[in-house]
Design an enzyme around this catalytic site. Structure first.
Site, PDB file in Angstrom:
ATOM      1  N   ASP A 390     -19.972  13.862  19.768  1.00  0.00           N
ATOM      2  CA  ASP A 390     -20.798  15.034  20.099  1.00  0.00           C
ATOM      3  C   ASP A 390     -21.863  14.718  21.156  1.00  0.00           C
ATOM      4  O   ASP A 390     -22.167  15.560  21.995  1.00  0.00           O
ATOM      5  CB  ASP A 390     -21.528  15.543  18.843  1.00  0.00           C
ATOM      6  CG  ASP A 390     -20.556  16.039  17.795  1.00  0.00           C
ATOM      7  OD1 ASP A 390     -19.406  16.346  18.159  1.00  0.00           O
ATOM      8  OD2 ASP A 390     -20.941  16.106  16.612  1.00  0.00           O
TER       9      ASP A 390
HETATM   10  P1  NAP Z   1     -19.846  12.031  16.041  1.00  0.00           P
HETATM   11  O1  NAP Z   1     -19.912  13.201  16.947  1.00  0.00           O
HETATM   12  O2  NAP Z   1     -19.946  12.269  14.590  1.00  0.00           O
HETATM   13  O3  NAP Z   1     -18.483  11.275  16.378  1.00  0.00           O
HETATM   14  C1  NAP Z   1     -18.185  10.046  15.819  1.00  0.00           C
HETATM   15  C2  NAP Z   1     -16.794   9.648  16.271  1.00  0.00           C
HETATM   16  O4  NAP Z   1     -16.575   8.330  15.823  1.00  0.00           O
HETATM   17  C3  NAP Z   1     -15.702  10.509  15.672  1.00  0.00           C
HETATM   18  O5  NAP Z   1     -15.176  11.383  16.628  1.00  0.00           O
HETATM   19  C4  NAP Z   1     -14.674   9.513  15.137  1.00  0.00           C
HETATM   20  O6  NAP Z   1     -13.418   9.766  15.724  1.00  0.00           O
HETATM   21  C5  NAP Z   1     -15.190   8.169  15.611  1.00  0.00           C
HETATM   22  N1  NAP Z   1     -15.007   7.124  14.599  1.00  0.00           N
HETATM   23  C6  NAP Z   1     -15.224   7.191  13.272  1.00  0.00           C
HETATM   24  N2  NAP Z   1     -14.929   6.038  12.677  1.00  0.00           N
HETATM   25  C7  NAP Z   1     -14.510   5.198  13.670  1.00  0.00           C
HETATM   26  C8  NAP Z   1     -14.062   3.850  13.690  1.00  0.00           C
HETATM   27  N3  NAP Z   1     -13.965   3.107  12.567  1.00  0.00           N
HETATM   28  N4  NAP Z   1     -13.718   3.303  14.888  1.00  0.00           N
HETATM   29  C9  NAP Z   1     -13.786   4.042  16.024  1.00  0.00           C
HETATM   30  N5  NAP Z   1     -14.209   5.318  16.051  1.00  0.00           N
HETATM   31  C10 NAP Z   1     -14.562   5.888  14.878  1.00  0.00           C
HETATM   32  O7  NAP Z   1     -20.951  10.932  16.395  1.00  0.00           O
HETATM   33  P2  NAP Z   1     -22.102  10.921  17.468  1.00  0.00           P
HETATM   34  O8  NAP Z   1     -21.560  11.132  18.841  1.00  0.00           O
HETATM   35  O9  NAP Z   1     -22.875   9.685  17.173  1.00  0.00           O
HETATM   36  O10 NAP Z   1     -22.966  12.210  17.145  1.00  0.00           O
HETATM   37  C11 NAP Z   1     -23.796  12.323  16.004  1.00  0.00           C
HETATM   38  C12 NAP Z   1     -23.653  13.691  15.388  1.00  0.00           C
HETATM   39  O11 NAP Z   1     -24.397  13.712  14.169  1.00  0.00           O
HETATM   40  C13 NAP Z   1     -24.206  14.793  16.267  1.00  0.00           C
HETATM   41  O12 NAP Z   1     -23.463  15.953  16.094  1.00  0.00           O
HETATM   42  C14 NAP Z   1     -25.600  14.958  15.710  1.00  0.00           C
HETATM   43  O13 NAP Z   1     -26.162  16.226  15.969  1.00  0.00           O
HETATM   44  C15 NAP Z   1     -25.329  14.765  14.234  1.00  0.00           C
HETATM   45  N6  NAP Z   1     -26.594  14.469  13.559  1.00  0.00           N
HETATM   46  C16 NAP Z   1     -27.172  13.276  13.760  1.00  0.00           C
HETATM   47  C17 NAP Z   1     -28.416  13.050  13.212  1.00  0.00           C
HETATM   48  C18 NAP Z   1     -29.157  11.780  13.458  1.00  0.00           C
HETATM   49  O14 NAP Z   1     -30.293  11.703  13.068  1.00  0.00           O
HETATM   50  N7  NAP Z   1     -28.571  10.789  14.095  1.00  0.00           N
HETATM   51  C19 NAP Z   1     -29.019  14.017  12.456  1.00  0.00           C
HETATM   52  C20 NAP Z   1     -28.379  15.241  12.265  1.00  0.00           C
HETATM   53  C21 NAP Z   1     -27.149  15.436  12.820  1.00  0.00           C
HETATM   54  P3  NAP Z   1     -12.065   9.285  14.993  1.00  0.00           P
HETATM   55  O15 NAP Z   1     -12.113   9.850  13.625  1.00  0.00           O
HETATM   56  O16 NAP Z   1     -10.971   9.804  15.852  1.00  0.00           O
HETATM   57  O17 NAP Z   1     -12.107   7.779  14.991  1.00  0.00           O
END
Ligand code: NAP
Length: 467
Positions: A390
């Site tokens: 994301d």
């Molecule tokens: P993300 O959008 O959740 O994407 C994570 C990606 O990692 C997934 O598409 C997944 O694809 C891949 N993945 C999972 N396990 C894996 C593995 N073992 N090896 C390789 N790839 C793997 O993560 P992000 O880009 O870090 O974004 C964070 C999200 O969380 C945002 O939407 C944000 O708004 C939300 N959020 C974060 C917080 C915070 O404080 N950090 C708070 C509220 C909301 P596959 O399944 O295809 O592997």
């Protein structure tokens, strides 16, 4: 003498609480911050015991033993489960405040109605309302994040939901105000306020999707802090008022920072039911992503002079940070300029990536904030996305229909080439497709992040003698 000791340890604890928050500002001093907070809490307990005079050591010992029995296993959870663990801590904090308020009310009621002054009643009512709603709200939030089977992840919505929730809260507030004016005659309302606060905590959380839970948790942190402030007034403990205010305000500030990073407003988080399944646009042509092998990717990386690594939740799941460090070393050995682009909400909690990279001893000066790295992106040869989704989705910039529209992102698509490591084409947290993966300059490296980065390191170290 005893009074002097109480005052001195309370003052020292308050100063340490403030300093520990300040130390938390930077990874370099964060450990000191934790130690400072723990010492401040120990001092606060000593001060409270000294101040209270008569102490039943049996009960105190039992409470300390129970605290350790629950707290130590809670500290063993993996880093990815820390948000729900934090929610559980807030639930306990809220419950403690609620129980103290309840005990104090009934104690004063039996000791004589003259004890139930208006001031004390305001504090007690605020304490039980905030304490009990924080208790059930945080339990629900923890359950949603832990994906407990009987708590739906998706927002549960029904007609007139906001109006009925607001109605319930208004009734609880009216009962609370009546209690303040007639604490003895209307004692029957006390359990009613408790029941309404417990119910409100559940109803407040069910319309909120799992995606917004971390923000909601830090908001519940603020409520728990405020209930501690009220508890401080009930117990006439100034230190509790100070600590609660620090806790409450830091929770509020953190939720504001997270909302900004996701371009969401508070009301949108609390009432927006974000995280509902998005209807897929029908009739779109099938897009194809290009896959690359680790060998091919290593060849590209070998010749790159400016590399930016974008870590995300997948790096945390795979626990790939140590392999990433090895890759960093390999690339640096070849003279490449390697930086890490840190998105404020990458992963599942604020600072998630900083903690993991610090664990792998990546130098702090290599970690660059989103706004700064975006300025450099067009000059970057290769951007390596490791389990992020994301936070690098260009739809956030232009697709008004996207649930993440307006969220600031790392402009990985603007680099000359993008290599993206993930296991499948499944979406990330927001549940939406990422057009970065279909871009002309992007190559996918399918597999577990730890395995793929390990393979890249192997390829690069195998050829290191040639340079
Ligand atoms: P993300 O959008 O959740 O994407 C994570 C990606 O990692 C997934 O598409 C997944 O694809 C891949 N993945 C999972 N396990 C894996 C593995 N073992 N090896 C390789 N790839 C793997 O993560 P992000 O880009 O870090 O974004 C964070 C999200 O969380 C945002 O939407 C944000 O708004 C939300 N959020 C974060 C917080 C915070 O404080 N950090 C708070 C509220 C909301 P596959 O399944 O295809 O592997």
């Amino acid at each position: 003498m005893r009074q002097l000791l109480v005052e001195a340890s309370s003052l020292a604890a308050a100063v340490l609480f403030i300093l520990s928050l300040h130390w938390m500002n930077h990874p370099r001093t964060a450990r000191r911050g934790v130690l400072g907070g723990v010492s401040a809490m120990a001092l606060a307990v000593v001060a409270a015991l000294l101040a209270s005079g008569i102490v039943n050591w049996g009960w105190i010992g039992l409470a300390i033993a129970l605290g350790f029995a629950v707290g130590i296993p809670l500290s063993w959870v993996p880093l990815t489960a820390v948000p729900q663990r934090t929610a559980l801590s807030h639930a306990f904090g809220g419950l403690a405040a609620g129980l103290v308020g309840t005990a104090k009310y009934y104690l004063w009621l039996t000791e004589g109605p003259e004890n139930l002054t208006a001031f004390r009643m305001v504090a007690v009512v605020a304490e039980i309302l905030l304490g009990y709603l924080t208790f059930t709200g945080s339990l629900m939030a923890a359950g949603k994040l832990q994906e407990v089977r009987w708590i739906p992840q998706r927002p549960v919505t029904y007609p007139l939901q906001n109006a009925s929730n607001l109605g319930l809260l208004t009734i609880a507030l009216i009962c609370g105000v009546l209690l303040i004016f007639r604490p003895v005659e209307l004692a029957v309302l006390f359990p009613v306020v408790i029941a309404l606060a417990l119910a409100f905590g559940v109803l407040l959380i069910i319309p909120i999707g799992g995606a917004d839970m971390p923000t909601v948790i830090s908001l519940l942190n603020a409520y728990a802090g405020l209930s501690a402030v009220a508890m401080g007034f009930v117990l006439d403990n100034k230190l509790l008022v100070t600590a609660g205010a620090l806790d409450g305000s830091s929770g509020l500030i953190l939720s504001i920072i997270m909302c900004r990073a996701m371009n969401r407003s508070f009301s949108n988080v609390l009432f927006g039911a974000f995280g509902q399944l998005q209807a897929k646009a029908a009739g779109g042509e099938a897009k194809v992503a290009k896959a690359e092998t680790a060998e091919g990717a290593a060849q590209v990386l070998e010749t790159a002079s400016r590399v930016v690594i974008v870590p995300g939740y997948g790096m945390a799941v795979a626990q790939a940070q140590h392999r990433v460090r090895e890759l960093f070393d390999q690339l640096r050995k070849r003279g490449a300029d390697v930086k890490f682009a840190i998105h404020p909400v990458a992963g599942r909690m604020p600072g998630h990536m900083n903690v993991l990279l610090a664990e792998a001893d990546i130098p702090y000066d290599r970690l660059v904030e989103m706004e700064d790295i975006n300025l450099e992106m067009p000059q970057v040869d290769v951007v390596l996305v490791i389990g992020a989704n994301d936070v690098v989705n260009p739809a956030a910039r232009h697709d008004k229909g996207s649930p993440i529209y307006g969220m600031p992102i790392i402009d990985a698509d603007k680099a000359r080439m993008c290599l993206a490591i993930k296991r499948t084409m499944n979406p990330g947290f927001a549940g939406i497709e990422n057009e970065l993966y279909f871009s002309e300059h992007t190559y996918m490296l399918f597999g577990d992040a730890k395995a793929v980065v390990g393979e890249l390191v192997k390829q690069l170290s195998g050829t290191s003698g040639m340079h």
